[in-house]
Motif scaffolding. Structure first.
Motif, mmCIF file in Angstrom:
data_model
loop_
_atom_site.group_PDB
_atom_site.id
_atom_site.type_symbol
_atom_site.label_atom_id
_atom_site.label_comp_id
_atom_site.label_asym_id
_atom_site.label_seq_id
_atom_site.Cartn_x
_atom_site.Cartn_y
_atom_site.Cartn_z
ATOM 1 N N THR A 46 0.920 -1.284 0.146
ATOM 2 C CA THR A 46 0.491 -0.347 0.499
ATOM 3 C C THR A 46 1.006 1.443 -0.135
ATOM 4 O O THR A 46 0.271 1.954 -0.208
ATOM 5 C CB THR A 46 -0.878 -0.162 1.317
ATOM 6 O OG1 THR A 46 0.038 -0.088 2.303
ATOM 7 C CG2 THR A 46 -2.108 -0.457 1.201
ATOM 8 N N PHE A 95 1.788 6.431 -5.885
ATOM 9 C CA PHE A 95 1.437 6.876 -7.624
ATOM 10 C C PHE A 95 -0.008 7.400 -6.852
ATOM 11 O O PHE A 95 -0.019 8.761 -7.752
ATOM 12 C CB PHE A 95 1.575 5.283 -7.612
ATOM 13 C CG PHE A 95 1.808 4.190 -7.984
ATOM 14 C CD1 PHE A 95 3.670 5.493 -9.012
ATOM 15 C CD2 PHE A 95 2.727 3.137 -8.530
ATOM 16 C CE1 PHE A 95 4.611 4.884 -9.650
ATOM 17 C CE2 PHE A 95 4.336 2.682 -8.456
ATOM 18 C CZ PHE A 95 4.840 3.709 -9.213
ATOM 19 N N ASP A 96 -0.890 7.080 -6.242
ATOM 20 C CA ASP A 96 -1.915 8.594 -6.028
ATOM 21 C C ASP A 96 -1.484 9.666 -5.665
ATOM 22 O O ASP A 96 -2.643 10.673 -6.552
ATOM 23 C CB ASP A 96 -2.636 7.946 -4.998
ATOM 24 C CG ASP A 96 -3.680 6.399 -5.167
ATOM 25 O OD1 ASP A 96 -3.976 5.940 -6.230
ATOM 26 O OD2 ASP A 96 -3.712 5.648 -4.322
ATOM 27 N N ARG A 97 -0.111 10.329 -4.508
ATOM 28 C CA ARG A 97 -0.342 11.680 -4.583
ATOM 29 C C ARG A 97 0.512 11.491 -6.298
ATOM 30 O O ARG A 97 0.245 13.034 -6.162
ATOM 31 C CB ARG A 97 0.789 11.455 -3.501
ATOM 32 C CG ARG A 97 -0.256 11.848 -2.075
ATOM 33 C CD ARG A 97 1.003 11.941 -1.230
ATOM 34 N NE ARG A 97 1.922 9.982 -1.218
ATOM 35 C CZ ARG A 97 2.676 10.129 -0.692
ATOM 36 N NH1 ARG A 97 3.638 11.473 -0.144
ATOM 37 N NH2 ARG A 97 3.940 9.602 -0.304
ATOM 38 N N ASN A 127 1.176 1.902 -3.473
ATOM 39 C CA ASN A 127 0.069 2.877 -4.011
ATOM 40 C C ASN A 127 0.021 4.263 -3.515
ATOM 41 O O ASN A 127 -0.543 4.954 -4.458
ATOM 42 C CB ASN A 127 -0.708 1.208 -3.873
ATOM 43 C CG ASN A 127 -0.896 0.517 -4.784
ATOM 44 O OD1 ASN A 127 0.226 0.193 -5.665
ATOM 45 N ND2 ASN A 127 -1.536 -0.346 -4.244
ATOM 46 N N ALA A 128 -0.352 4.618 -2.588
ATOM 47 C CA ALA A 128 -0.086 5.433 -1.837
ATOM 48 C C ALA A 128 0.804 7.066 -2.631
ATOM 49 O O ALA A 128 0.357 7.771 -2.889
ATOM 50 C CB ALA A 128 -0.075 5.580 -0.749
ATOM 51 N N PHE A 160 -0.099 10.820 -9.608
ATOM 52 C CA PHE A 160 -1.005 10.485 -10.224
ATOM 53 C C PHE A 160 -2.084 11.559 -10.015
ATOM 54 O O PHE A 160 -2.771 11.933 -10.781
ATOM 55 C CB PHE A 160 -1.356 9.892 -10.852
ATOM 56 C CG PHE A 160 -0.216 9.078 -11.178
ATOM 57 C CD1 PHE A 160 0.163 8.939 -12.459
ATOM 58 C CD2 PHE A 160 -0.054 7.251 -11.194
ATOM 59 C CE1 PHE A 160 0.832 8.623 -13.122
ATOM 60 C CE2 PHE A 160 0.863 6.732 -11.310
ATOM 61 C CZ PHE A 160 1.925 7.148 -12.614
ATOM 62 N N ASN A 161 -2.418 12.342 -8.371
ATOM 63 C CA ASN A 161 -3.305 13.257 -8.983
ATOM 64 C C ASN A 161 -3.565 14.460 -8.010
ATOM 65 O O ASN A 161 -4.044 15.203 -7.859
ATOM 66 C CB ASN A 161 -4.270 12.502 -7.429
ATOM 67 C CG ASN A 161 -4.680 11.026 -7.189
ATOM 68 O OD1 ASN A 161 -5.640 11.073 -8.952
ATOM 69 N ND2 ASN A 161 -5.407 10.521 -6.177
#
Length: 166
Positions: free
Chosen positions: A41, A47-49, A44-45, A51-52
């Motif tokens: 996780t 990448f989320d930061r 993924n966190a 890409f967002n």
């Protein structure tokens, strides 16, 4: 010597059986379903930061049409080590560059004024008469509006017929 031969044959047979088992194991494991592990996780966190991210957040209108006017863009001035074409003085060359920059700015302004100007298709459709009658289908232009030409296309009244030459 016969016993050595028998041992060699026995070793060869054993190696063949072992090789066959290894090949069979490799073939079977190729078709076995992959085991599902837990995804990290943390990655993924990250990448989320990434890409967002909203790269336009600091200045929302920086990419809007006409935003160039808000930026501090300028043509550089001629200095002592700047290139100046032969036959021109630095002042003459700077004057040419300023004129070209002003021309580019005026062209950009002209295009900015045209931005967002659209014709409503419904008005065009009704003006053409498509909604009530089919007369447009019989016209030479089939309902299209033709662009105006710079010169009169009827060259016969000037005594010359168009023959493809200049």
């Amino acid at each position: 010597k016969k016993s050595n031969q028998a041992i060699n044959q026995s070793n060869q047979a054993t190696m063949k059986v072992i090789a066959l088992l290894l090949v069979t194991l490799a073939a079977v494991s190729a078709f076995a379903p992959m085991q599902q592990g837990r995804a990290s996780t943390d990655m993924n966190a990250l990448f989320d930061r990434i890409f967002n991210m909203d790269l336009f957040e600091p200045v929302k209108d920086q990419n809007d049409y006409g935003a160039r006017n808000k930026k501090k863009l300028a043509t550089g001035k001629i200095g002592s080590s700047s290139y100046v074409p032969s036959g021109l003085s630095a002042a003459e060359y700077q004057k040419i560059r300023d004129r070209d920059a002003a021309k580019a700015k005026a062209n950009y302004e002209r295009n900015v004024k045209k931005a967002g100007v659209f014709e409503d298709y419904t008005e065009f459709y009704m003006k053409r008469g498509t909604d009530t009658k089919q007369e447009w289908k019989k016209s030479a232009t089939l309902g299209h509006r033709m662009a105006k030409t710079k010169y009169d296309a009827d060259t016969t009244k000037y005594g010359k017929k168009y023959d493809g030459s200049q």
